[in-house]
Design an enzyme around this catalytic site. Structure first.
Site, PDB file in Angstrom:
ATOM      1  N   ARG A   1      47.553  42.845  39.038  1.00 49.68           N
ATOM      2  CA  ARG A   1      47.183  44.009  38.206  1.00 49.68           C
ATOM      3  C   ARG A   1      47.042  45.277  39.050  1.00 49.68           C
ATOM      4  O   ARG A   1      46.449  45.273  40.115  1.00 49.68           O
ATOM      5  CB  ARG A   1      45.854  43.736  37.503  1.00 49.68           C
TER       6      ARG A   1
ATOM      7  N   LYS B   1      42.295  41.575  27.473  1.00 53.11           N
ATOM      8  CA  LYS B   1      41.444  42.300  26.508  1.00 53.11           C
ATOM      9  C   LYS B   1      41.675  43.809  26.585  1.00 53.11           C
ATOM     10  O   LYS B   1      41.831  44.478  25.569  1.00 53.11           O
ATOM     11  CB  LYS B   1      39.944  42.010  26.767  1.00 53.11           C
TER      12      LYS B   1
ATOM     13  N   ARG C   1      41.987  46.839  41.792  1.00 48.14           N
ATOM     14  CA  ARG C   1      40.527  46.763  41.696  1.00 48.14           C
ATOM     15  C   ARG C   1      39.946  45.874  42.796  1.00 48.14           C
ATOM     16  O   ARG C   1      40.504  44.819  43.095  1.00 48.14           O
ATOM     17  CB  ARG C   1      40.131  46.221  40.312  1.00 48.14           C
TER      18      ARG C   1
ATOM     19  N   ARG D   1      28.494  40.343  26.386  1.00 50.49           N
ATOM     20  CA  ARG D   1      28.858  39.301  27.353  1.00 50.49           C
ATOM     21  C   ARG D   1      27.741  38.290  27.545  1.00 50.49           C
ATOM     22  O   ARG D   1      27.896  37.352  28.319  1.00 50.49           O
ATOM     23  CB  ARG D   1      29.102  39.985  28.692  1.00 50.49           C
TER      24      ARG D   1
ATOM     25  N   ARG E   1      34.015  35.521  38.903  1.00 50.99           N
ATOM     26  CA  ARG E   1      33.935  36.138  37.560  1.00 50.99           C
ATOM     27  C   ARG E   1      34.227  35.092  36.483  1.00 50.99           C
ATOM     28  O   ARG E   1      33.620  35.107  35.413  1.00 50.99           O
ATOM     29  CB  ARG E   1      34.922  37.307  37.460  1.00 50.99           C
TER      30      ARG E   1
HETATM   31  P1  AP5 Z   1      43.811  43.155  31.305  1.00 46.99           P
HETATM   32  O1  AP5 Z   1      44.220  43.658  29.978  1.00 46.99           O
HETATM   33  O2  AP5 Z   1      43.383  44.136  32.341  1.00 46.99           O
HETATM   34  O3  AP5 Z   1      42.756  41.958  31.152  1.00 46.99           O
HETATM   35  P2  AP5 Z   1      41.210  41.994  30.784  1.00 46.99           P
HETATM   36  O4  AP5 Z   1      40.934  40.813  29.918  1.00 46.99           O
HETATM   37  O5  AP5 Z   1      40.808  43.330  30.268  1.00 46.99           O
HETATM   38  O6  AP5 Z   1      40.631  41.723  32.224  1.00 46.99           O
HETATM   39  P3  AP5 Z   1      39.411  42.391  32.999  1.00 46.99           P
HETATM   40  O7  AP5 Z   1      39.470  41.815  34.394  1.00 46.99           O
HETATM   41  O8  AP5 Z   1      39.415  43.877  32.909  1.00 46.99           O
HETATM   42  O9  AP5 Z   1      38.227  41.797  32.254  1.00 46.99           O
HETATM   43  P4  AP5 Z   1      36.849  41.615  32.766  1.00 46.99           P
HETATM   44  O10 AP5 Z   1      36.176  41.247  31.519  1.00 46.99           O
HETATM   45  O11 AP5 Z   1      36.618  40.676  33.880  1.00 46.99           O
HETATM   46  O12 AP5 Z   1      36.519  42.999  33.507  1.00 46.99           O
HETATM   47  P5  AP5 Z   1      35.670  44.239  33.050  1.00 46.99           P
HETATM   48  O13 AP5 Z   1      36.342  45.426  33.527  1.00 46.99           O
HETATM   49  O14 AP5 Z   1      35.273  44.120  31.622  1.00 46.99           O
HETATM   50  O15 AP5 Z   1      45.059  42.299  31.877  1.00 46.99           O
HETATM   51  C1  AP5 Z   1      45.029  41.712  33.172  1.00 46.99           C
HETATM   52  C2  AP5 Z   1      46.438  41.797  33.803  1.00 46.99           C
HETATM   53  O16 AP5 Z   1      47.345  40.988  33.056  1.00 46.99           O
HETATM   54  C3  AP5 Z   1      47.042  43.218  33.791  1.00 46.99           C
HETATM   55  O17 AP5 Z   1      47.775  43.399  34.966  1.00 46.99           O
HETATM   56  C4  AP5 Z   1      47.974  43.239  32.557  1.00 46.99           C
HETATM   57  O18 AP5 Z   1      49.076  44.120  32.704  1.00 46.99           O
HETATM   58  C5  AP5 Z   1      48.419  41.783  32.504  1.00 46.99           C
HETATM   59  N1  AP5 Z   1      48.626  41.274  31.148  1.00 46.99           N
HETATM   60  C6  AP5 Z   1      47.860  41.541  30.050  1.00 46.99           C
HETATM   61  N2  AP5 Z   1      48.324  40.862  28.978  1.00 46.99           N
HETATM   62  C7  AP5 Z   1      49.410  40.153  29.412  1.00 46.99           C
HETATM   63  C8  AP5 Z   1      50.317  39.238  28.780  1.00 46.99           C
HETATM   64  N3  AP5 Z   1      50.197  38.917  27.482  1.00 46.99           N
HETATM   65  N4  AP5 Z   1      51.301  38.702  29.545  1.00 46.99           N
HETATM   66  C9  AP5 Z   1      51.427  39.014  30.863  1.00 46.99           C
HETATM   67  N5  AP5 Z   1      50.606  39.861  31.519  1.00 46.99           N
HETATM   68  C10 AP5 Z   1      49.593  40.418  30.796  1.00 46.99           C
HETATM   69  O19 AP5 Z   1      34.329  43.988  33.881  1.00 46.99           O
HETATM   70  C11 AP5 Z   1      34.283  44.143  35.287  1.00 46.99           C
HETATM   71  C12 AP5 Z   1      32.854  43.925  35.765  1.00 46.99           C
HETATM   72  O20 AP5 Z   1      31.974  44.902  35.154  1.00 46.99           O
HETATM   73  C13 AP5 Z   1      32.219  42.568  35.400  1.00 46.99           C
HETATM   74  O21 AP5 Z   1      32.564  41.565  36.328  1.00 46.99           O
HETATM   75  C14 AP5 Z   1      30.728  42.928  35.439  1.00 46.99           C
HETATM   76  O22 AP5 Z   1      30.256  43.010  36.761  1.00 46.99           O
HETATM   77  C15 AP5 Z   1      30.699  44.333  34.844  1.00 46.99           C
HETATM   78  N6  AP5 Z   1      30.540  44.300  33.373  1.00 46.99           N
HETATM   79  C16 AP5 Z   1      31.450  44.716  32.446  1.00 46.99           C
HETATM   80  N7  AP5 Z   1      30.960  44.548  31.214  1.00 46.99           N
HETATM   81  C17 AP5 Z   1      29.722  44.009  31.357  1.00 46.99           C
HETATM   82  C18 AP5 Z   1      28.729  43.577  30.423  1.00 46.99           C
HETATM   83  N8  AP5 Z   1      28.928  43.660  29.092  1.00 46.99           N
HETATM   84  N9  AP5 Z   1      27.574  43.083  30.911  1.00 46.99           N
HETATM   85  C19 AP5 Z   1      27.345  43.008  32.233  1.00 46.99           C
HETATM   86  N10 AP5 Z   1      28.253  43.366  33.168  1.00 46.99           N
HETATM   87  C20 AP5 Z   1      29.440  43.866  32.728  1.00 46.99           C
END
Ligand code: AP5
Length: 221
Positions: A133, A18, A166, A93, A177
């Protein structure tokens, strides 16, 4: 600004890509990239009260409570760069966050979520993606040791800052997660499908192919 503001929600499990795609789409479509995870990480770096609160939940793979998350996003969407719209990454979410987003958009511009691309990917791929990552310290640019490596190991191609892994990308936290995603966020897929705005995207291909599929889906909207 011409036309109505465009608010696009990227849905998908942790590691679906994402953040990677939201950044690219934001540049292509000229929209702000609003990532709730990045905003929390900025608060953690700045040692704010919100950052301290969020860190406790993030480190164990739980969601930060709705109330504070919603307030943070409401403030972010009021900023100037969101006037033309935004790509929302990681928010909403929960059903309560989805409802709050609807109200924010009505209050702000009398508009609705335009499209919800749901990036689908097998669970086995998620762990591989997250364990490889690396993220840049300064601006959160994302790399992968194998799939999207930086030109100079350990350094961001775009701003030269150091890359780090991270804390919540440890395998046990990733699995937690994914559990939380399935329980609390996956129901939003049906919510948006019923509203006729959901579009399924195969996230299991190379990054440029996924981007092309997303752009096609959004142009067709
Ligand atoms: P990446 O693009 O980083 O994936 P992502 O879907 O953004 O993954 P995240 O782990 O950031 O999502 P998340 O939703 O768990 O975390 P967030 O930060 O929102 O890609 C991942 C890897 O794959 C990278 O290395 C990339 O290079 C690679 N890649 C990408 N596309 C590829 C492809 N097509 N082929 C090969 N490789 C590829 O949230 C973190 C924490 O914050 C949560 O756990 C929660 O505690 C809190 N939080 C965030 N938002 C909320 C909310 N709305 N409500 C409550 N708590 C929240």
């Amino acid at each position: 600004m011409t036309g109505s503001p465009r608010f696009i929600v990227l849905l998908g499990p942790p590691g679906a890509g994402k953040g990677t795609q939201a950044r690219l789409l934001g540049e292509i479509l000229g929209l702000a990239h609003v990532s709730s995870g990045d905003l929390f990480r900025e608060h953690i770096r700045a040692r704010t009260d919100l950052g301290r609160l969020a860190q406790g939940y993030m480190d164990c793979g739980q969601l930060v409570p709705d109330e504070v998350t919603i307030a943070m996003i409401r403030n972010r969407l009021k900023q100037e760069d969101c006037r033309a719209g935004a790509i929302l990454d990681g928010f909403p979410r929960t059903p309560a966050q989805a409802q709050a987003l609807d109200q924010m958009l009505v209050d702000q511009c009398g508009c609705k979520v335009e499209r919800v691309p749901y990036v689908k990917i097998p669970e086995s791929t998620l762990v591989e993606r997250l364990s490889g990552r690396w993220t840049c310290q300064q601006n959160g640019h994302v790399y992968h040791l194998r799939f999207n490596p930086p030109i100079v190991p350990g350094k961001c191609d775009l701003d030269g800052s150091a890359l780090y892994q991270r804390e919540d990308d440890r395998e046990d936290t990733v699995r937690q997660r994914i559990r939380v995603y399935l329980e609390q966020t996956a129901p939003l897929v049906e919510h948006y499908r019923q509203r006729g705005v959901l579009v399924e995207i195969d996230g299991d291909g190379p990054i440029p192919e996924v981007s092309e599929a997303l752009v096609r889906a959004l142009q067709a909207a």
